[in-house]
Write a protein that holds these residues in place. Structure first.
Motif, mmCIF file in Angstrom:
data_model
loop_
_atom_site.group_PDB
_atom_site.id
_atom_site.type_symbol
_atom_site.label_atom_id
_atom_site.label_comp_id
_atom_site.label_asym_id
_atom_site.label_seq_id
_atom_site.Cartn_x
_atom_site.Cartn_y
_atom_site.Cartn_z
ATOM 1 N N LYS A 98 19.249 -24.626 -39.781
ATOM 2 C CA LYS A 98 19.008 -24.620 -38.342
ATOM 3 C C LYS A 98 19.676 -23.410 -37.688
ATOM 4 N N ILE A 123 20.079 -20.487 -38.934
ATOM 5 C CA ILE A 123 19.394 -19.218 -39.160
ATOM 6 C C ILE A 123 17.939 -19.271 -38.731
ATOM 7 N N GLY A 124 17.586 -20.242 -37.909
ATOM 8 C CA GLY A 124 16.254 -20.211 -37.306
ATOM 9 C C GLY A 124 15.290 -21.275 -37.784
ATOM 10 N N GLY A 125 15.734 -22.188 -38.679
ATOM 11 C CA GLY A 125 14.828 -23.228 -39.161
ATOM 12 C C GLY A 125 14.558 -24.265 -38.084
#
Ligand SMILES: Nc1ncnc2c1ncn2[C@@H]1O[C@H](COP(=O)(O)OP(=O)(O)OP(=O)(O)O)[C@@H](O)[C@H]1O
Ligand SMILES: [Mg+2]
Lengths: 803, 250
Positions: free
Chosen positions: A300, A302-304
Motif C-alpha cells: 500500500k 508503494i502505490g498498491g
C-alpha cells in the motif's frame, strides 16, 4: 517477463514450500473426502439398480406344490408375463474343507444352458454345470472351502453320500430375493446344478419353484402383483398349490436397504465434511494471511490499491485451490474405486465399469474454487483494511489493542504454573478469533471420528439385542416331524441338555384387502411364553398362552400393509388355505433385507394348520449356560449322533450363534464401512490439525526468534510451543467429545431409519474418544515441534527478516 | 522514458516561491485503551520544491506521525494537507495509494522490502501498481536505478541476502521507481553504521541536487544540520525551523 505482482504470487507459492504444501493438503483432504463420499453415494445407488436389472431378475418367485411342465408352458402364456422358468430348490448338507457339515441350497434348473431369468455371472471355471457337476456362488465359498475342480461331498436325506465336481464359481445377485429364510445374509451356501443330476441325488424330477419376469412395468410392484394373481390362478386351475409368493421390482436389489443405509450415512458425513473442510480452509487462509499483513502494508505504501492487493491474494488462493483439486480428484477416484470394490463384494452387487462421477468432480472443483476464495476474502479484506502505519510499524499488533480478558488475566495469575506454561497459555488465548476457528475445525473433525465409533457400537448393540430372538444353543431339524413330547423325552435324557422346545413353522402368503397376495411371510411358532425369544417390541405385546389366533408381526409388514397394528386382522394363506389372525404386536427384527417374519404360539399354529403336536424343528438349551460357538457345535454333534443311534434322521443340528452370526453379517458390513469412514475423517482431522498447528507456529517464527534473542534456550522455546499445541489438542478433544453425542445420534438415526424405519438407542464407546485423544495429542505435538525446531534453528537475523 | 536526471530546476526568480507541501493546523489525536493522546497539536508548515528538510526531535515527539501525514499513510484528525496543490486529507485509501505511488517515495528505517521478491522485482512493483509498468522498459529502468545505487550485480538476489545498507539503497531505488517529485524518509540511517549512513546521505544530496524534494526524519544531529532546512519537533509542536544554509557542508 511477467508482472512483478504475479511474480509475488509465484514467489509466495514456491518460496515457502512447506507452508504451501500444508495449505494445499488442508484443502485437498477435505475435497478428497467429499469426492469419495459423493462418488460412493452415486455409484452405489446407480450400479446396484442397473447391475441388478442387468441379470434380468425374476419379478415374482413362487413356491409351488406339484408344478408340472405343462403348467409352466401355460404360465408363459399369461398376459403380462414375459418369461417363466421352473426349478427344484432343496437343501442338503455339504462337507466343508474343515470337515464340518454345512447346509447348502441346491438350485436345479431344467434347461440350465438357456437360463434367461436371474442370470448368474461366471467368475471362474465354466457355466453351465454338466450332469453331476455343481457351480457355487462366491459369497459363501469360503465357508465351503472349495475351489473350481474340487470334489464336493453331499449328504442326501437318507444319509448316503454323493460327490459332485465344482465346475465354476458364479455370482448370483438374486440370492435373498424372495426374503424367505431371512434374506441374503441368512441364506446358506448356494449351489447350481442341472436338472439331470436330480435323480442321482435322490430327488424327484419335479419342480417346486417358479420364477417369472413380467413383460413391462417391471419397476412397478403393484403391476407385478396383478400379473402374479393371474399366474397363480393359472397354476391353481392346473392342479398346483402356491405355497408362497413374493414380488420384486427389477431395479430393487435384495440388499438395497444396505446401500440405502450406507448412502444415508454418506449424506450425513458428506454434509459434515463439507462444513469441516469449509472451516479448515478458512482457518488455513486466516493463518496464511495474518502472516502477510506487513507485506500488504508495504504494497500500500508503494502505490498498491486495495483491488490490486486483493487480486494478488485471490490469485494465490485460486492457485492453491486448483492444485488441491488436481491432487484430490485422482486420489478420490482411486480410493472410491477400492472402497466400492470392497462394498460390492460384501453386499453382493455387481459394479459397472468404474466411471468418475461428474457431479463429484464438479462439487470438488466448486469447493476448491469457491470455499477458499470465500474463506480467504474476509481475512484479505481485513489485511487490506489495516492502516499502512499499523501494518508496517515493525511490531505487529494483531487485532485491536484491547485489555486482556478476564480469562487471560486469570491464566496470567496462575502463580504456581511453570513459566513456559504461562507463556503458552497467553499465546493460546491471544488471538481469540483464530483460536475459535482452530478449535471448531479440530473438534468437528474429532467429533465425526468419535461418532462413527459410537454408531458402530450402536449397531453392535443392536446385533447383540437381535441375538435374543435366537437364544437356543442348538437349532435341530429332523428329516420328518415327530411328536414334540417324544423328542423332548429322548433328548432331556442327555445330561448336557437342559430343555427342549418344539417349534412349528410355516410359510404363508399375506393377503391384502383386495385379495391380492402382498408377499409371503415365515411364521415361527415357539411354545407360548417361550423363554427363548426376547422380542424388541415396537407396539402392542407378544403372543401369550391362551391367546386365540394371536400373531406378532415384524416391522416390514408396514411396508405392504400400511398402518397395520395391534387389534387389526391379518389374513394369511397357508398351504392354499386362508386363515385369519389377530395382530397383538409389532416387533423389530433385522429390517428390510430380512424378509417378513411373524410369531405366533405353537398351540395356535398347531391348531390352525393341523400338525397334531408334531414338528421337525426343535430348540435345545444346554445345561451349561453361556456356551461358545465351539461348545454349541460340539453339543450339536453329540446330539446328532445320539439321535441317530436312537433311529432318528437328523437334517441339521445348527449352533444357535451361527444363526445370530448370519443375521448380523449384513450389519457387520455397515460397521466395517463405518470404520473406513472413521479413518477417512481421522485423515481429514489429522491433516487439518497438523496444518493448523504448523501454520500457527510458523506465524510466530519471528516471535520465537525474539524469545531466543532474549535468552530462551531452544529447548525452552520448543517446550513453550509444544505446551501450546497440546493445550489446543486437549481443548479441541474435549469439545469433540461433547459434539460427538449429537452427531452420533444423527448418524445412527440415518442408519437405523434406512434399515428398520425406526431409531435405536445411541450407544457410547470410549474407544473413539481415546484414540482421538491420543491422536490429537500426538499430532499437535508433532505438528508444533517441526516448525518450532525450524524456527529455533534460524539465526536471529533470519528471523527478523522472516515474513 | 524515466530518468534519474534532473528535472528543470525550480524557478528561483519568482518572487514568491510556491510551497510543494502545505500543512494547515494539522492535529492528530490517537485514541487508545489508556485514553486520548494528541500527537500533533496544530502543525502548520510549508515545504518548498528542492528543499532537503531534516526533522529532529526526541523520541515520541511526533516526527513519524508528522511524516505519515505528508505521505497520506495516516489521516489527520483535523487540518488540511495539500501536496502539489492536491488536498490529500480528502482522499480515500485507494486514491491515496495511487497518488502516493506516483508522487511520494517512502523510505523506512527498517527498509520494508518485499521479502519474497528479488531486488529487481521489488523496484518494479511500484511501477506495476501505478500503471507505469511496461514490459522490458520497466526492467531496464529498474536496473538503471539499481546501477545508480551501485547494486546492479545483486539484481536477482532476495533482500535477505544483502546487507542492511544495501537494502536501504534498494529501498531508495524503489522509492524512485515512479520518479516521484517528493521523497519521505523516516530515520533512513537509524539502523546503519556511520559510514553506511554517510553513503545513503550522499545519495540524498545527489537526489536533491537533481531536483527532488526530500523530507528526512533523523536522530543524527550531524546529518540534520547538513540539511537545507531543519525543523525541530517537541511534544507535537514545531519548536524550531531554521535554514542553516552552507553550514556544515563540506
Ligand atoms: N497508533 C498509535 N496509537 C496511540 N499512540 C500513538 C500511536 N502512534 C504513535 N503514538 C504516540 O504518539 C506519539 C508520537 O509518536 P511518533 O511515532 O510520531 O514519535 P516519533 O517522534 O516518531 O518517535 P521515535 O523517534 O521514537 O520514532 C508518541 O507518544 C506515541 O506514543
Ligand atoms: Mg518515529
Amino acid at each position: 517477463m511477467i508482472r512483478p505482482r504475479w511474480y509475488k504470487v509465484l514467489a509466495d507459492l514456491w518460496g515457502n514450500r512447506v507452508r504451501s504444501s500444508l495449505v494445499i493438503a488442508s484443502i485437498a483432504v477435505g475435497l478428497f473426502a467429499i469426492g469419495i463420499i459423493l462418488t460412493l453415494h452415486t455409484i452405489l445407488q446407480r450400479d446396484m439398480r442397473s447391475g441388478y436389472a442387468a441379470i434380468h431378475p425374476a419379478n415374482m418367485e413362487m413356491s409351488v406344490l406339484s408344478l408340472r411342465t405343462t403348467t409352466l408352458e401355460k404360465v408363459r402364456g399369461v398376459a403380462g408375463v414375459q418369461n417363466a422358468e421352473a426349478a427344484r430348490v432343496f437343501n442338503l448338507r455339504a462337507k466343508a474343507r474343515s470337515g464340518e457339515w454345512v447346509t447348502i441350497t441346491l438350485n436345479a434348473f431344467p434347461d440350465i444352458k438357456n437360463k434367461k431369468i436371474n442370470r448368474p455371472k461366471l467368475e471362474e471355471g465354466n457355466w453351465p454345470p454338466h450332469k453331476r457337476q455343481i457351480a457355487i456362488d462366491r459369497y459363501k465359498l469360503d465357508e465351503l472351502g472349495c475351489n473350481v475342480g474340487d470334489w464336493l461331498e453331499l449328504e442326501l436325506p437318507d444319509g448316503s453320500i454323493r460327490t459332485m465336481q465344482v465346475s465354476g464359481v458364479i455370482q448370483d445377485q438374486s440370492i435373498g430375493a424372495s426374503g424367505s429364510g431371512g434374506g441374503f445374509f441368512m441364506a446358506p451356501a448356494q449351489g447350481y446344478i442341472s436338472a439331470d443330476s436330480l435323480g442321482w441325488l435322490g430327488q424327484p424330477e419335479a419342480y417346486n419353484q417358479l420364477y417369472v419376469a413380467v413383460a413391462d412395468h417391471a419397476e412397478d410392484e403393484e403391476h407385478i402383483r396383478l400379473v402374479a394373481d393371474r399366474v397363480r390362478k393359472t397354476i391353481e386351475k392346473n392342479g398346483g398349490v402356491v405355497l408362497s409368493q413374493s414380488v420384486r421390482a427389477s431395479d430393487n436389489h435384495p440388499n438395497s436397504s444396505y446401500t440405502l443405509a450406507i448412502s444415508n450415512v454418506l449424506i450425513v458425513l458428506g454434509a459434515l465434511v463439507v462444513v469441516l473442510s469449509g472451516f479448515l480452509i478458512t482457518n488455513t487462509f486466516q493463518a496464511l494471511l495474518v502472516q502477510q499483513v506487513g507485506q500488504i502494508g508495504i504494497m500500500k505504501t508503494i502505490g498498491g490499491r486495495s483491488q490490486q492487493i486483493i487480486a494478488i491474494y485471490l490469485s494465490l488462493i485460486f492457485i492453491f485451490g486448483v492444485l488441491a483439486f488436481a491432487l484430490a480428484l485422482p486420489l478420490a477416484n482411486w480410493a472410491s474405486r477400492g472402497l466400492l470394490k470392497f462394498l460390492a463384494g460384501q453386499i453382493n452387487m455387481e459394479l459397472q465399469e468404474f466411471r468418475p462421477v461428474p457431479a463429484a468432480a464438479f462439487l470438488m472443483l466448486g469447493l476448491a474454487l469457491i470455499v477458499p476464495q470465500a474463506a480467504g476474502f474476509l481475512p484479505i479484506l481485513n489485511g487490506v483494511r489495516i492502516s499502512v502505519q499499523e501494518a508496517t510499524s515493525g511490531i505487529r499488533q494483531t487485532g485491536k489493542t484491547s485489555r486482556p480478558s478476564r480469562l487471560e488475566q486469570r491464566l496470567l495469575h496462575l502463580r504456581r504454573a511453570p513459566r513456559p506454561l504461562l507463556v503458552s497459555l497467553r499465546n493460546t488465548f491471544r488471538s481469540k478469533g483464530r483460536l475459535a476457528l482452530t478449535l471448531i475445525t479440530l473438534s468437528l473433525g474429532g467429533a465425526i471420528f468419535i461418532a462413527t465409533f459410537n454408531v458402530r457400537t450402536s449397531i453392535d448393540d443392536y446385533v447383540t439385542r437381535v441375538g435374543k430372538y435366537f437364544l437356543a444353543d442348538i437349532n435341530l431339524t429332523l428329516e420328518r416331524p415327530y411328536h414334540v413330547r417324544e423328542i423332548q423325552k429322548s433328548l432331556e435324557a442327555l445330561p448336557e441338555v437342559k430343555m427342549v422346545e418344539g417349534w412349528a413353522s410355516a410359510r404363508a402368503e399375506i393377503l391384502r384387502s383386495d385379495n391380492l397376495v402382498a408377499d409371503s411371510t415365515t411364521i415361527l411358532a415357539p411354545p407360548a411364553d417361550s423363554p427363548l425369544v426376547q422380542p424388541i417390541l415396537l407396539e402392542g405385546r407378544w403372543v401369550s398362552a391362551g391367546d386365540h389366533n394371536a400373531i406378532a408381526i415384524s416391522e416390514r409388514f408396514s411396508d405392504i400393509l400400511p398402518g397395520i397394528g395391534p387389534g387389526d386382522t391379518l389374513r394369511l394363506r397357508i398351504n392354499g388355505q386362508e386363515t385369519r389372525w389377530t395382530v397383538v404386536g409389532r416387533f423389530q427384527l433385522v429390517g428390510k433385507s430380512g424378509g417378513y417374519v411373524a410369531y405366533t404360539s405353537f398351540e395356535n399354529l398347531n391348531r390352525t394348520v393341523g400338525y397334531a403336536n408334531r414338528t421337525n424343528t426343535f430348540r435345545v438349551v444346554a445345561s451349561q449356560p453361556g456356551l461358545t460357538l465351539q461348545g454349541q457345535k460340539e453339543l450339536g454333534r453329540k446330539i446328532e449322533s445320539y439321535l441317530k443311534s436312537q433311529g432318528y434322521n437328523v437334517k441339521e443340528a445348527a449352533a444357535g450363534l451361527t444363526l445370530n452370526e448370519n443375521t448380523t453379517t449384513g450389519l457387520d458390513v455397515l460397521t466395517t464401512f463405518l470404520l473406513i469412514m472413521a479413518l477417512l475423517t481421522a485423515l481429514v482431522g489429522s491433516i487439518g490439525l497438523m496444518g493448523t498447528m504448523s501454520l500457527n507456529v510458523m506465524e510466530r517464527t519471528r516471535e520465537i526468534g525474539v524469545l531466543r534473542a532474549i535468552g530462551a534456550s531452544d529447548g525452552k522455546v520448543i517446550q513453550i510451543v509444544i505446551v501450546e499445541g497440546l493445550l489446543i489438542g486437549i481443548i479441541s478433544w474435549a469439545l469433540a467429545f461433547l459434539l460427538s453425542f449429537p452427531i452420533s445420534k444423527l448418524m445412527s438415526d440415518a442408519v437405523f431409519m434406512a434399515l428398520f424405519d425406526a431409531s435405536w438407542r445411541s450407544s457410547f464407546t470410549p474407544i473413539g474418544s481415546v484414540i482421538w485423544l491420543a491422536a490429537a495429542l500426538l499430532l499437535s505435538a508433532v505438528a508444533s515441534i517441526l516448525p518450532a525446531r525450524n524456527a529455533a534453528r534460524l539465526t536471529i537475523r533470519e528471523v527478523l527478516a522472516y515474513e | 522514458m524515466h530518468h534519474l536526471d534532473p528535472q528543470p530546476p525550480p524557478c528561483e526568480s519568482e518572487s514568491e516561491p510556491k510551497a510543494l507541501i502545505q500543512l494547515r493546523q494539522v492535529v492528530k489525536r490517537y485514541r487508545s485503551a489508556g485514553g486520548e493522546f494528541t500527537a500533533l497539536k496544530g502543525i502548520s508548515l510549508d515545504i518548498y520544491p528542492g528543499e532537503l528538510v531534516g526533522i529532529v526531535g526526541k523520541s515520541g515527539a511526533g516526527k513519524t506521525t508528522l511524516v505519515n501525514m505528508i505521505t497520506g499513510i495516516d489521516h489527520p484528525t483535523s487540518g488540511e494537507i495539500l501536496v502539489n496543490g492536491v488536498a490529500i486529507h480528502k482522499m480515500n485509501e485507494n486514491q491515496l495509494a495511487l497518488w502516493r505511488g506516483r508522487t511520494v517515495g517512502v523510505i523506512y528505517q527498517n527498509f520494508q522490502l518485499m521479502p519474497t521478491l528479488s531486488l529487481l522485482n521489488n523496484i518494479m512493483l511500484p511501477m506495476d501498481f501505478c500503471g507505469l509498468w511496461q514490459r522490458r522498459i520497466s526492467a531496464e529502468r529498474a536496473l538503471e536505478l539499481l546501477r545508480a545505487v551501485e547494486l546492479e550485480d545483486h539484481a536477482y538476489k532476495l533482500p535477505s541476502a544483502i546487507s542492511g545498507g544495501q537494502q536501504q539503497r534498494v529501498a531508495i531505488a524503489r522509492a524512485l521507481a515512479n520518479d516521484p517529485p517528493i521523497l519521505i524518509a523516516d530515520e533512513p540511517t537509524g539502523r546503519l553504521d556511520s559510514v553506511t549512513a554517510e553513503t545513503i546521505f550522499q545519495i540524498f544530496i545527489r537526489l536533491v541536487e537533481a531536483g527532488k524534494t526530500l523530507v528526512m526524519v533523523t536522530h543524527d544531529e550531524s546529518l540534520a544540520c547538513r540539511a537545507s532546512r531543519v525543523i525541530h519537533i517537541a511534544d507535537g509542536q514545531i519548536t524550531g525551523d531554521s535554514r542553516p544554509r552552507g553550514e556544515g557542508e563540506p
